[in-house]
Design a protein around this motif. Structure first.
Motif, short mmCIF file in Angstrom:
data_model
loop_
_atom_site.label_atom_id
_atom_site.label_comp_id
_atom_site.label_asym_id
_atom_site.label_seq_id
_atom_site.Cartn_x
_atom_site.Cartn_y
_atom_site.Cartn_z
N VAL A 61 -6.78 4.13 4.32
CA VAL A 61 -6.25 4.92 3.19
C VAL A 61 -4.90 5.56 3.61
O VAL A 61 -3.98 5.37 2.64
CB VAL A 61 -7.14 6.09 2.67
N ALA A 62 -4.63 6.09 4.57
CA ALA A 62 -3.18 6.61 4.78
C ALA A 62 -2.18 5.67 4.99
O ALA A 62 -1.11 5.94 4.52
CB ALA A 62 -3.52 7.18 6.38
N VAL A 63 -2.36 4.55 5.48
CA VAL A 63 -1.53 3.30 5.29
C VAL A 63 -1.26 2.65 4.07
O VAL A 63 -0.14 2.53 3.62
CB VAL A 63 -1.88 2.30 6.50
N LEU A 64 -2.37 2.50 3.48
CA LEU A 64 -2.06 1.56 2.23
C LEU A 64 -2.29 2.38 0.81
O LEU A 64 -1.57 1.94 -0.21
CB LEU A 64 -3.55 0.72 2.08
N GLY A 65 -2.59 3.77 0.95
CA GLY A 65 -2.75 4.80 -0.34
C GLY A 65 -3.12 4.12 -1.44
O GLY A 65 -4.25 3.38 -1.30
N ASP A 66 -2.41 4.22 -2.68
CA ASP A 66 -2.86 3.78 -3.76
C ASP A 66 -2.66 2.17 -4.26
O ASP A 66 -2.62 1.86 -5.21
CB ASP A 66 -2.71 4.58 -5.00
N GLY A 67 -1.76 1.81 -3.22
CA GLY A 67 -1.20 0.25 -3.41
C GLY A 67 0.00 0.43 -4.04
O GLY A 67 0.72 -0.82 -4.16
N SER A 68 0.64 1.36 -4.59
CA SER A 68 1.74 1.24 -5.27
C SER A 68 2.91 0.73 -4.65
O SER A 68 3.81 0.05 -5.16
CB SER A 68 2.15 2.69 -5.74
N GLN A 69 3.16 0.93 -3.38
CA GLN A 69 3.79 0.37 -2.26
C GLN A 69 3.94 -1.37 -2.39
O GLN A 69 5.15 -1.99 -1.98
CB GLN A 69 4.09 0.94 -0.90
N PHE A 70 2.83 -1.73 -2.76
CA PHE A 70 2.99 -3.29 -2.84
C PHE A 70 2.74 -3.78 -4.03
O PHE A 70 2.55 -4.87 -4.44
CB PHE A 70 1.54 -3.69 -1.98
N GLY A 71 2.85 -2.81 -5.09
CA GLY A 71 2.92 -3.25 -6.59
C GLY A 71 1.36 -3.60 -7.05
O GLY A 71 1.15 -4.26 -8.07
N VAL A 72 0.57 -3.11 -6.60
CA VAL A 72 -0.99 -2.98 -6.78
C VAL A 72 -1.53 -1.78 -6.94
O VAL A 72 -0.93 -1.01 -6.56
CB VAL A 72 -1.78 -4.06 -5.91
N GLN A 73 -2.74 -1.88 -7.59
CA GLN A 73 -3.54 -0.53 -7.51
C GLN A 73 -5.08 -0.62 -6.68
O GLN A 73 -5.49 -1.64 -7.00
CB GLN A 73 -4.11 -0.34 -9.07
N ILE A 74 -5.10 0.31 -5.79
CA ILE A 74 -6.23 -0.20 -4.82
C ILE A 74 -7.19 1.16 -5.14
O ILE A 74 -6.66 2.41 -5.23
CB ILE A 74 -5.76 0.19 -3.29
#
Length: 222
Positions: A61-74
Motif C-alpha cells: 500500500v505504501a509503494v502503490l498507494g491509490d494508483g494515481s501515480q500510474f494513472g489507475v485507481q487501486i
C-alpha cells in the motif's frame, strides 16, 4: 472491465528476499514485478484495479498507494491471513462489482500485450482460462484445451490468468478457499472456456527465476 491482481501470498520459495518485502514488490527490470502488471493493464484500457494483500501488505500500500501515480485507481482488499485464490476473490467481490473481471497472479511475468485478455468475452461461461505450454518445473500440466473448452485432464499449465463471472463466486461463503476445485466443478458443467496464451509467460517462483528475468530485462535495455 476491472482487474484483480493477486498479491497476498507469503512467497516462501523466495525467502530470504520475502522476509522483509512482499513478493510482488521484488524488482525486475528496474521496477517492482507488480508495477509491470499495472502498467500493462493500463495500456490495455483497464484503470480500475483491485489488489489483495496479507503478508507485509502495508508495504504494498505504501509503494502503490491509490494508483494515481500510474494513472489507475487501486482498491485494496486486506486479508488478515492469505485466503487462497478463490477466498481472496470472494472477499474482494464488493470491490469488483457484478460485471466479469480479469484476475492475474501477481507473481507471474507476462511479456505480452494485455489487450486480448481484457477484450475476451465470456458468453455463458463462468470462466475463461489462459493456458500455457508446460514449463520445466510443472511438466505434467493442469488442464487440457480442446477447441475453446477446458477440461480436467492434464495437458497444459494454467497461467494464473482468468476471466470470471462475478456470479460464480457470489453465493460462496467467506473464508479460505482454493480455486482449482471450483474450476473443476465448472469444467464438469462445460462452462469453462480457454485459450492458449502465446508470448513470454513465467512463474517467478524462485530466486533463480527472478534473477534470470531481471538479467534479461536489464540486458535488453542496455
Amino acid at each position: 472491465m476491472k482487474a484483480m491482481i493477486l498479491a497476498a501470498g507469503r512467497g516462501e520459495r523466495m525467502r530470504p528476499l520475502t522476509d522483509s518485502l512482499p513478493k510482488p514488490l521484488l524488482m525486475v527490470g528496474g521496477k517492482p514485478l507488480i508495477v509491470h502488471h499495472i502498467e500493462k493493464l493500463k495500456a490495455a484500457g483497464v484503470r480500475e484495479l483491485v489488489i489483495n494483500h496479507a503478508w507485509l501488505g502495508d508495504k504494498l500500500v505504501a509503494v502503490l498507494g491509490d494508483g494515481s501515480q500510474f494513472g489507475v485507481q487501486i482498491a485494496w482488499s486486506a486479508e488478515a491471513t492469505a485466503l487462497e485464490t478463490a477466498g481472496g476473490i470472494v472477499q474482494a467481490l464488493p470491490l469488483l462489482g457484478d460485471a466479469p473481471f480479469l484476475v492475474i497472479n501477481g507473481d507471474t511475468w507476462l511479456g505480452l500485450d494485455y489487450t486480448p485478455l481484457v477484450s475476451q468475452e465470456l458468453g455463458g461461461d463462468l470462466a475463461h482460462l489462459w493456458l500455457v505450454t508446460n514449463p520445466p518445473q510443472h511438466p505434467d500440466g493442469d488442464f487440457s484445451l480442446e477447441g475453446d473448452r477446458v477440461w480436467d485432464r492434464p495437458g497444459l499449465t494454467f497461467s494464473g490468468v482468468g476471466l470470471y463471472q462475478a456470479e460464480a463466486f457470489s453465493a460462496l461463503t467467506p473464508g479460505s478457499r482454493k480455486l482449482a476445485p471450483l474450476l473443476r466443478d465448472w469444467m464438469a458443467q462445460g462452462r469453462v472456456g480457454g485459450s492458449l496464451l502465446t508470448g513470454d509467460w513465467r512463474d517467478i517462483g524462485t530466486v533463480a527465476r527472478l534473477r534470470a528475468l531481471d538479467d534479461e530485462l536489464v540486458s535488453s535495455t542496455n
